[in-house]
Scaffold this motif. Structure first.
Motif, mmCIF file in Angstrom:
data_model
loop_
_atom_site.group_PDB
_atom_site.id
_atom_site.type_symbol
_atom_site.label_atom_id
_atom_site.label_comp_id
_atom_site.label_asym_id
_atom_site.label_seq_id
_atom_site.Cartn_x
_atom_site.Cartn_y
_atom_site.Cartn_z
ATOM 1 N N ALA A 37 2.124 9.127 -12.230
ATOM 2 C CA ALA A 37 2.849 7.867 -12.392
ATOM 3 C C ALA A 37 3.679 7.572 -11.145
ATOM 4 C CB ALA A 37 3.746 7.949 -13.619
ATOM 5 N N GLN A 38 4.358 8.601 -10.610
ATOM 6 C CA GLN A 38 5.162 8.387 -9.402
ATOM 7 C C GLN A 38 4.297 7.933 -8.240
ATOM 8 O OE1 GLN A 38 7.063 12.111 -8.609
ATOM 9 N NE2 GLN A 38 8.232 12.106 -10.515
ATOM 10 N N ILE A 39 3.134 8.568 -8.080
ATOM 11 C CA ILE A 39 2.269 8.232 -6.948
ATOM 12 C C ILE A 39 1.679 6.831 -7.122
ATOM 13 C CG2 ILE A 39 0.201 8.920 -5.663
ATOM 14 C CD1 ILE A 39 2.537 10.794 -5.216
ATOM 15 N N LEU A 40 1.300 6.505 -8.360
ATOM 16 C CA LEU A 40 0.774 5.151 -8.590
ATOM 17 C C LEU A 40 1.836 4.102 -8.288
ATOM 18 C CD1 LEU A 40 -1.359 5.606 -11.834
ATOM 19 C CD2 LEU A 40 -2.186 5.033 -9.557
ATOM 20 N N ASN A 41 3.062 4.386 -8.717
ATOM 21 C CA ASN A 41 4.149 3.454 -8.412
ATOM 22 C C ASN A 41 4.321 3.298 -6.905
ATOM 23 O OD1 ASN A 41 4.715 3.064 -11.069
ATOM 24 N ND2 ASN A 41 6.481 4.437 -11.139
ATOM 25 N N LEU A 42 4.241 4.457 -6.211
ATOM 26 C CA LEU A 42 4.398 4.417 -4.754
ATOM 27 C C LEU A 42 3.288 3.588 -4.109
ATOM 28 C CD1 LEU A 42 5.613 5.419 -2.083
ATOM 29 C CD2 LEU A 42 4.184 7.438 -2.289
ATOM 30 N N LEU A 43 2.054 3.830 -4.549
ATOM 31 C CA LEU A 43 0.927 3.097 -3.972
ATOM 32 C C LEU A 43 1.085 1.600 -4.201
ATOM 33 C CD1 LEU A 43 -2.069 5.425 -4.872
ATOM 34 C CD2 LEU A 43 -1.177 4.951 -2.604
ATOM 35 N N LYS A 44 1.498 1.254 -5.419
ATOM 36 C CA LYS A 44 1.667 -0.172 -5.712
ATOM 37 C C LYS A 44 2.781 -0.778 -4.858
ATOM 38 C CE LYS A 44 0.309 -2.395 -9.277
ATOM 39 N NZ LYS A 44 0.041 -3.000 -10.580
ATOM 40 N N SER A 45 3.848 -0.020 -4.686
ATOM 41 C CA SER A 45 4.963 -0.602 -3.936
ATOM 42 C C SER A 45 4.623 -0.725 -2.450
ATOM 43 C CB SER A 45 6.246 0.194 -4.154
ATOM 44 O OG SER A 45 6.218 1.367 -3.398
ATOM 45 N N ILE A 46 3.845 0.230 -1.901
ATOM 46 C CA ILE A 46 3.498 0.041 -0.483
ATOM 47 C C ILE A 46 2.466 -1.065 -0.334
ATOM 48 C CG2 ILE A 46 4.154 2.343 0.351
ATOM 49 C CD1 ILE A 46 1.316 3.189 0.290
ATOM 50 N N GLN A 47 1.660 -1.237 -1.346
ATOM 51 C CA GLN A 47 0.711 -2.354 -1.298
ATOM 52 C C GLN A 47 1.471 -3.691 -1.255
ATOM 53 O OE1 GLN A 47 -1.993 -3.036 -4.742
ATOM 54 N NE2 GLN A 47 -3.478 -3.475 -3.139
ATOM 55 N N ARG A 48 2.493 -3.760 -2.107
ATOM 56 C CA ARG A 48 3.285 -4.985 -2.164
ATOM 57 C C ARG A 48 4.003 -5.218 -0.832
ATOM 58 N NH1 ARG A 48 8.146 -4.172 -5.893
ATOM 59 N NH2 ARG A 48 8.649 -2.921 -4.068
#
Lengths: 390, 626
Positions: free
Chosen positions: B542-553
């Motif tokens: 979950a932490q990594i997915l959140n990170l990936l989404k936030s860097i995508q944004r």
């Protein structure tokens, strides 16, 4: 007049490497961190100290020169054309330092530190009577490991064996390692045709019986070389260099017959490493192949190299003994533990038993092989960042 | 219900380690009735597998030992048995199937030999009788042509078939208890479905009790009657599956459930748990979850909560549900995390296409003979078309061996494709030489699956990240590089000082962050995430997915997300391409794929994934304060 043997170069190279690491341990970098780790390990430090003594002895025994032959008048003897005549014997620093025990020879066997000979002789007493008794030695109580059949000090012979042991052990491995790493890594990393060629070479080599190969090689090259003992002008090039030396050829052939194992190990490890994701990541950065090899592959196969180095080192020191036993090892005039063990074979089967020759060889070999193993392990652990901060 | 087949009472299994005693299992109690399935669920390292090994009396000695408690099999304690009596129980009364079917069978014996060995050992049958039982078992587990199967060697069988054989061997002696330790984790989702159905069928017909050990909560939801949620050597919550998923009471369970990705959570950040699981040698004195709990109170770290019935049939080990504790002065909260998931949206708009793949084919040559002539090809990727828009995520899903990883590596030119075009901003990468390609290397990057093999263990984090900068941005000075490394590490949620550490000093999640930082440091526009979260525990995932989404944004990155996990796809992807045997069988917007799959394979895939009823998601609330 200095004399340099081919194997001296190996010893000098070993020292150069030690100096390189010593300098490296002062600068920031992998070597410094590893040294820092190593220093915490007291046992490893003790082993390093012992090994240093051995290397120092080997070095002392590798710096040698021939003295000019002196005439009665104390002047150097000259040839008719006015050149100085040198003695055929090149004495090393070690020989000169231990000059006392080298020249203090007895008649025959004597037990360690004893004051009397090991066998009885007819001895004339002060009152003129002749009795059969153990005669008092010329230098009683000075022979730490006793004397051998012809009265030479066993401790000194064992000391002379140090250089042979180090040269055989370290020299051969130094010859092996670059080949094994180079061929192993390129075979594993590039694959395809290169891999086939390398595999072909080492499969062919390892399909020849090792002992036979060593025997034929030594008969071909070894017999004409310098065997230790007195120098012949035929062997000397440029006035000081002895390229054709039996011990050197021994190192070469032992290297040829034993690099394949390490090469195979490294090839296998490289095959595994090259598919690992950090190598893929480096490729995705467009990092060159050579730098992938030097940064990601070679450091990660070094543990294999170190383990093999240590195992081979002990194995080779022992192999020298076996080869000397069958008469194709080191020349009989060169002090070596193999030769000592070989003579001990006969001495152990006589009555009363002469055991100190074997004991001295054993203690000296043990003193080299065990610390080398322990130190090798410690170095491997120190180089592996995963084992730090435990 | 009848008397329980197995009853575990306050089981404690400890390990002697150089750092002290590791309390891997620290007081676990449960029981399983005949024909029942009890699931132990938890993240890696929580003690699930050690519990299983304790039950079958195979705790690795001498480091590990059972320090206390009772294990009653049909009412008789098995801890005090002699070794030979224990041997008689293993495989006979209690048997176990393992995670990795590829290594659980001995490759040099036929599978017939391996199943008959067990039968003859425990049941004293003749060879002929054993063979009959073996054939019968093979038929029961659905192996085709069971008579001929007896003489097959394991390497000739697929992973799914091998797991069927493992089940056949495990059930051959009609054991009372079957322990299934992550029985399907190494298998594809469609196979997983079949295997679990098989276990359930056999359980019903033979009356075996099943202990299902897994980290997959959705699997538990569909296959178990009772669930125990394990955390750090203890059971945090235990209830019937229905109750637990409808009304999770322990903060850990709530957090765990809310960190599972899924369609319902799209556009929101997944819930995460602060910190990491403490090492088994230094659990807190009180509640093991203290220190990470979103509702921690003053007394939590020192007073141990008992596992007590706080609702009918619902056991929870948490002070929040203990009225007596809540009246005490030390029930003052010291941490109060908000009970809402923050939005984390990257709305999918029809932006320009950044990368287009046309008819990509990657073949592996098959070489034979002395001269290694090419006699044929394996079409790993057999003509696929893809397009990825800027700032969006395309998921490439499929089962193992379908060619999705090869496709990803071909796209970023780690493997040179055999045919086809890869147009990155209208430049065909497939046709560029190594030197010309270097210009694009910084724009296209990759993040890998395994956080352990993706970092060179001999390089400091700094060197790992610096490598790409040195190669791709040679103009950058040393100082600028260091600044960049520090800021990138900060961006992925690490501390800049960590750059001087080696990979082994980090946890799996942190390593994955370093992998992301390595790719991110060179300013990519497009990143291939090759199973980037598959090896991680759900809370770390979950932490990594959140990170990936936030860097995508933040950076407008495009992702090609290669995965087999459809719940991740549903959560993160804007578009999905389903791959099967080297070809793409269906491509569409994520919502369309999930609500209205067209291709038969897509339908099969979707029906096979275990799912938790999405309508329950809103009911998962952290226990409140009184």
């Amino acid at each position: 007049m200095p004399v340099i043997l081919a194997t001296d170069l190996i010893v000098f190279f070993l020292i150069a490497m030690a100096v390189y690491f010593a300098i490296g341990s002062r600068k920031e970098g992998t070597i410094k961190t590893a040294w820092h780790e190593l220093r915490k390990n007291k046992l490893a430090m003790l082993c390093l100290a012992i090994l240093s003594v051995y290397v120092a002895l080997a070095t002392m025994d590798s710096i040698r020169w021939r003295d000019a032959i002196l005439e009665e008048s104390g002047k150097a003897a000259l040839t008719p054309d006015g050149a100085i005549i040198y003695s055929p014997q090149a004495l090393s620093v070690l020989d000169r330092v231990f000059s006392n025990i080298r020249t203090n020879t007895e008649k025959t066997y004597s037990t360690p530190l004893s004051s009397r000979q090991y066998s009885k002789e007819s001895v004339e007493k002060p009152d003129g009577t002749i009795v059969r008794d153990y005669p008092i030695l010329k230098y009683p109580g000075t022979h730490l490991f006793g004397t051998d059949k012809v009265g030479n000090d066993v401790f000194f012979i064992a000391l002379k064996g140090v250089r042979t042991g180090i040269v055989i052990g370290a020299g051969t491995t130094i010859i092996i390692i670059p080949f094994a790493i180079f061929f192993g890594v390129i075979a594993g990393f590039y694959g395809g045709l290169i891999d086939d060629i390398v595999q072909y070479i080492y499969t062919t080599l390892s399909s020849i019986p090792g002992v036979l190969l060593i025997v034929s090689f030594m008969l071909l090259f070894g017999t004409s070389g310098y065997q230790g003992g007195l120098l012949s002008e035929l062997n000397i090039r440029l006035g000081f260099f002895v390229p054709n030396e039996r011990l050197f050829w021994l190192c070469v052939i032992l290297g040829i017959t034993s690099w394949t194992d390490l090469c195979r190990l490294i090839r296998g490890e490289t095959l595994k490493l090259r598919e690992l994701e950090y190598v893929q990541a480096a490729k995705a950065f467009g990092v060159g192949k050579l730098s992938i090899i030097s940064r990601h592959i070679v450091p990660n196969v070094m543990h294999l190299v170190l383990i093999t180095f240590v195992l081979q080192f002990s194995g080779l020191v022992l192999a020298e003994a076996v080869l000397s036993y069958i008469g194709i090892g080191v020349g009989p005039e060169m002090g070596s533990w193999g030769n000592m063990i070989n003579t001990a074979r006969l001495e152990l089967s006589r009555e009363p038993v002469v055991w100190w020759n074997l004991l001295a060889a054993f203690i000296f070999m043990f003193g080299l092989v065990l610390p080398a193993n322990i130190f090798g392990d410690a170095v491997r652990d120190a180089l592996d960042p995963r084992l730090r901060y435990r | 219900m009848s008397a329980p087949i197995i009853e575990v009472k306050d089981l404690k299994t400890y390990f002697q380690t150089p750092k002290g005693i590791a309390k891997s299992v620290d007081g676990v109690s449960f029981s399983i009735p005949r024909g029942g399935t009890f699931a132990l669920v938890g993240e890696s390292g929580c003690g699930k597998s050690v519990t299983a090994l304790s039950l079958i009396q195979l705790v690795p000695e001498p480091a590990g030992y059972i320090a206390g408690g009772e294990i009653l099999l049909n009412g008789k304690d098995i801890i005090s048995l002699t070794e030979s009596e224990k041997r008689n129980i293993r495989g006979n009364k209690i048997s176990m199937i393992f995670q990795e079917p590829m290594t659980s069978l001995n490759p040099v014996f036929t599978i017939g030999d391996q199943i008959m060995e067990t039968i003859r050992l425990h049941q004293g049958k003749t060879k002929k009788e054993a063979q009959e039982i073996a054939i019968d078992m093979f038929r029961k587990v659905g192996l085709p042509n069971p008579e001929a199967m007896i003489n097959e060697y394991p390497h000739r069988l697929s992973g799914g078939m091998r797991q069927r054989i493992m089940i056949a061997i495990a059930l051959a002696c009609k054991p009372d208890l079957l322990i299934a330790d992550e029985p399907t984790t190494a298998l594809d989702v469609t196979i997983q479905d079949q295997i679990l159905k098989l276990i359930n069928e056999l359980k019903a017909s033979m009356g075996t009790a099943v202990l299902l050990i897994t980290h997959n909560l959705a699997l538990v939801y569909q296959n178990a009657e009772t669930v125990g949620v394990m955390y750090a050597g203890k059971i945090a919550e235990m209830a019937s599956t229905k109750d637990l998923f409808r009304n999770p009471m322990h903060p850990y369970t709530v957090k765990l459930l809310r960190s599972i990705p899924g369609g319902k959570k799209r556009g929101k950040a997944l819930d995460t748990i602060i910190g990491t699981v403490p090492p088994a040698t230094s659990y807190p004195l009180g509640c093991h979850f203290a220190g990470r709990c979103p509702r921690e109170m003053e007394g939590c770290a020192t007073i141990e909560p008992p596992l007590a019935e706080r609702a009918p049939g619902h056991l929870v080990a948490c002070h929040l549900h203990d009225p007596e504790f809540m009246n005490k002065p030390y029930s003052k909260p010291i941490r109060q995390e908000p009970d809402k998931l923050s939005p984390l949206a990257t709305p999918f708009k029809d932006r320009e296409i950044i990368l287009e793949v046309k008819n990509l084919k990657t073949y592996y040559p098959i070489r034979k003979g002395l001269l290694k002539r090419v006699v044929g090809n394996v079409a790993a990727v057999d003509g696929i078309d893809l397009s990825i828009r800027q700032g969006s995520t395309l998921a490439l899903v499929g089962e193992s061996g379908c060619g999705k990883t090869t496709a990803g590596k071909s796209i970023i030119q780690l493997i040179r494709p055999t045919e086809g075009e890869i147009l990155f901003r209208n430049n065909d990468l497939a046709r560029l030489g190594d030197r010309e390609l270097k210009k694009y290397r910084s724009l296209i990057q990759i993040i890998f699956q395994d956080p352990y093999s993706s970092l060179n263990p001999r390089l400091m984090v700094k060197d790992t990240i610096e490598e790409g900068l040195k190669t791709l941005k040679p103009d950058m000075g040393k100082e600028a590089r260091m600044k960049r490394i520090a800021s990138t590490l900060e961006r992925v949620g690490l501390v800049p000082e960590m750059m001087y550490r080696y990979p082994h000093e980090f946890s799996g999640g942190q390593r994955q962050r370093i992998g992301i930082a390595r790719a991110l440091a060179v300013d990519p526009e497009f990143i291939v995430c090759d199973e980037a979260v598959s090896a991680l525990d759900v809370s770390v995932q979950a932490q990594i997915l959140n990170l990936l989404k936030s860097i995508q944004r933040d950076f407008g990155l495009s992702f090609l997300f290669i995965t087999h996990d459809l719940s991740v796809v549903e959560y993160i992807a804007d578009e999905v391409a389903v791959m099967y045997a080297g070809k793409i069988v269906e491509r569409n917007r994520t919502e369309e794929i999930f609500s209205n799959p067209q291709h038969d394979y897509t339908k099969k895939l979707l029906s096979a994934i275990p799912r938790i009823d999405e309508s329950l998601v809103n009911a998962w609330k952290l226990p409140g304060h009184h």
